[in-house]
Design a protein around this motif. Structure first.
Motif, short mmCIF file in Angstrom:
data_model
loop_
_atom_site.label_atom_id
_atom_site.label_comp_id
_atom_site.label_asym_id
_atom_site.label_seq_id
_atom_site.Cartn_x
_atom_site.Cartn_y
_atom_site.Cartn_z
N ALA A 5 0.83 -1.21 0.00
CA ALA A 5 0.00 0.00 0.00
C ALA A 5 0.87 1.26 0.00
CB ALA A 5 -0.93 -0.01 1.21
N LEU A 6 1.96 1.24 0.75
CA LEU A 6 2.85 2.41 0.78
C LEU A 6 3.54 2.62 -0.56
CD1 LEU A 6 4.40 2.08 4.35
CD2 LEU A 6 2.82 3.84 3.54
N TYR A 7 4.01 1.54 -1.18
CA TYR A 7 4.63 1.67 -2.50
C TYR A 7 3.62 2.17 -3.52
CZ TYR A 7 9.09 -0.43 -1.23
OH TYR A 7 10.33 -0.68 -0.68
N ASP A 8 2.38 1.66 -3.46
CA ASP A 8 1.34 2.12 -4.38
C ASP A 8 1.06 3.61 -4.19
OD1 ASP A 8 1.17 -0.43 -5.43
OD2 ASP A 8 -0.71 -0.93 -4.39
N ALA A 9 1.03 4.05 -2.93
CA ALA A 9 0.79 5.47 -2.65
C ALA A 9 1.99 6.33 -3.03
CB ALA A 9 0.47 5.65 -1.17
N LEU A 10 3.19 5.77 -2.90
CA LEU A 10 4.41 6.52 -3.19
C LEU A 10 4.63 6.74 -4.68
CD1 LEU A 10 7.07 7.65 -1.83
CD2 LEU A 10 8.10 5.51 -2.58
N HIS A 11 4.22 5.79 -5.50
CA HIS A 11 4.53 5.85 -6.93
C HIS A 11 4.13 7.18 -7.59
CE1 HIS A 11 5.61 4.50 -10.89
NE2 HIS A 11 4.39 4.85 -11.30
N PRO A 12 2.89 7.66 -7.43
CA PRO A 12 2.55 8.94 -8.09
C PRO A 12 3.40 10.11 -7.58
CG PRO A 12 0.58 7.84 -7.26
CD PRO A 12 1.75 7.07 -6.76
N LEU A 13 3.69 10.14 -6.28
CA LEU A 13 4.51 11.21 -5.73
C LEU A 13 5.94 11.13 -6.27
CD1 LEU A 13 4.95 13.57 -3.75
CD2 LEU A 13 5.39 11.87 -1.97
N ALA A 14 6.52 9.93 -6.27
CA ALA A 14 7.87 9.75 -6.81
C ALA A 14 7.92 10.13 -8.29
CB ALA A 14 8.34 8.31 -6.61
N SER A 15 6.88 9.77 -9.02
CA SER A 15 6.83 10.12 -10.45
C SER A 15 6.77 11.62 -10.65
CB SER A 15 5.61 9.46 -11.12
OG SER A 15 5.78 8.06 -11.15
N ALA A 16 5.96 12.31 -9.86
CA ALA A 16 5.87 13.77 -9.98
C ALA A 16 7.19 14.43 -9.63
CB ALA A 16 4.76 14.29 -9.07
N LEU A 17 7.85 13.97 -8.57
CA LEU A 17 9.15 14.54 -8.19
C LEU A 17 10.20 14.26 -9.26
CD1 LEU A 17 9.24 13.69 -4.37
CD2 LEU A 17 8.81 15.91 -5.42
N ARG A 18 10.19 13.04 -9.78
CA ARG A 18 11.16 12.66 -10.82
C ARG A 18 10.94 13.47 -12.08
NH1 ARG A 18 15.97 11.78 -12.11
NH2 ARG A 18 16.23 10.62 -14.04
N ASN A 19 9.68 13.67 -12.45
CA ASN A 19 9.35 14.44 -13.65
C ASN A 19 9.86 15.86 -13.52
OD1 ASN A 19 7.26 16.32 -15.16
ND2 ASN A 19 7.37 14.35 -16.24
N ARG A 20 9.63 16.48 -12.35
CA ARG A 20 10.11 17.86 -12.15
C ARG A 20 11.63 17.92 -12.13
NH1 ARG A 20 5.53 18.29 -8.66
NH2 ARG A 20 6.74 17.90 -6.79
N MET B 125 10.89 9.65 -18.18
CA MET B 125 11.40 10.28 -16.96
C MET B 125 12.18 9.33 -16.06
SD MET B 125 8.13 11.04 -14.64
CE MET B 125 6.90 9.81 -14.35
N TRP B 126 11.94 8.02 -16.14
CA TRP B 126 12.66 7.09 -15.29
C TRP B 126 13.99 6.64 -15.92
CZ3 TRP B 126 11.68 7.03 -10.40
CH2 TRP B 126 10.40 7.38 -9.95
N GLU B 127 14.27 7.16 -17.11
CA GLU B 127 15.57 6.88 -17.72
C GLU B 127 16.58 7.81 -17.07
OE1 GLU B 127 15.23 7.45 -21.93
OE2 GLU B 127 13.61 5.98 -22.11
N GLY B 128 17.80 7.42 -17.05
CA GLY B 128 18.83 8.27 -16.48
C GLY B 128 19.76 7.47 -15.60
N GLU B 129 20.63 8.16 -14.96
CA GLU B 129 21.58 7.52 -14.07
C GLU B 129 20.83 6.84 -12.93
OE1 GLU B 129 24.96 7.30 -14.35
OE2 GLU B 129 24.63 8.20 -16.34
N PRO B 130 21.20 5.59 -12.61
CA PRO B 130 20.52 4.88 -11.52
C PRO B 130 20.54 5.65 -10.20
CG PRO B 130 21.88 3.37 -12.77
CD PRO B 130 22.18 4.75 -13.29
N VAL B 131 21.64 6.36 -9.91
CA VAL B 131 21.70 7.10 -8.66
C VAL B 131 20.65 8.22 -8.64
CG1 VAL B 131 23.52 8.74 -9.35
CG2 VAL B 131 23.26 8.12 -6.95
N GLU B 132 20.43 8.89 -9.78
CA GLU B 132 19.44 9.97 -9.84
C GLU B 132 18.03 9.42 -9.67
OE1 GLU B 132 20.06 13.19 -9.79
OE2 GLU B 132 22.20 12.73 -9.78
N VAL B 133 17.77 8.27 -10.28
CA VAL B 133 16.46 7.63 -10.15
C VAL B 133 16.23 7.22 -8.70
CG1 VAL B 133 15.07 5.62 -10.81
CG2 VAL B 133 16.37 6.88 -12.56
N ALA B 134 17.24 6.62 -8.07
CA ALA B 134 17.13 6.18 -6.68
C ALA B 134 16.95 7.38 -5.74
CB ALA B 134 18.36 5.37 -6.27
N LEU B 135 17.62 8.48 -6.03
CA LEU B 135 17.47 9.68 -5.21
C LEU B 135 16.08 10.29 -5.35
CD1 LEU B 135 20.98 11.34 -5.64
CD2 LEU B 135 20.03 10.29 -3.56
#
Length: 178
Positions: free
Chosen positions: A17-32, A41-51
């Protein structure tokens, strides 16, 4: 198992449930952060994606802390003590007081409105402790019929301090003073 521990199945469901809730927030932050189109948007350096994911968890952590403080305040408003909150949270009473300093109000005996009457120089004053602030105020009627009180934003720390100011007012409005 204590009542606050969860089963392995409950932990698995909670994580999902937490991962499901986190996904839209993580996507919005990653997109920005990346400025890339949504499909890349999820392409890129693995460290940047993980951050990006870590940044989303930080937002969730802050919101959980805020909601936890609200829950502690609600428990305190219903009469829970810091000791009880500490037991539930797995910390000491002192730890709970430090974590949620405003969760528990003063005991009922100190929250009650307290007052005293002062008769001096032919006048009368009432010194009162307010329930909400714990501060002291005074109101008075001098011997010459003048009514007085401190300005609305003035509160005294002790009953004695309020009484001293009331006494000064009564002395100023005593018989024979002009």
């Amino acid at each position: 198992m204590t009542s606050s521990e969860i089963t392995t199945e409950e932990q698995t469901e909670l994580a999902k449930a937490l991962y499901d809730a986190l996904h839209p927030l993580a996507s919005a932050l990653r997109n920005r952060a990346s400025g890339l189109p949504e499909d890349r948007m999820w392409e890129g350096e693995p460290v940047e994606v993980a951050l990006s994911v870590l940044a989303a968890w930080k937002v969730v952590d802050a919101e959980v802390k805020r909601l936890t403080a609200i829950a502690a305040g609600t428990a305190g408003s219903y009469g829970a003590s810091y000791e009880q909150m500490g037991v539930v949270w797995g910390i000491t009473r002192q730890g709970a007081r430090k974590k949620w300093p405003d969760a528990v109000g003063p005991p009922a005996t100190t929250a009650a409105r307290t007052s005293a009457v002062l008769e001096l120089c032919g006048g009368t004053a009432e010194v009162t402790q307010e329930t909400s602030s714990g501060g002291w105020r005074w109101t008075a009627e001098g011997a010459d019929g003048t009514h007085g009180a401190p300005d609305a934003d003035i509160w005294y720390t002790t009953k004695e301090e309020a009484a001293a100011h009331a006494g000064a007012f009564l002395k100023e409005h005593a018989p024979g003073r002009s």
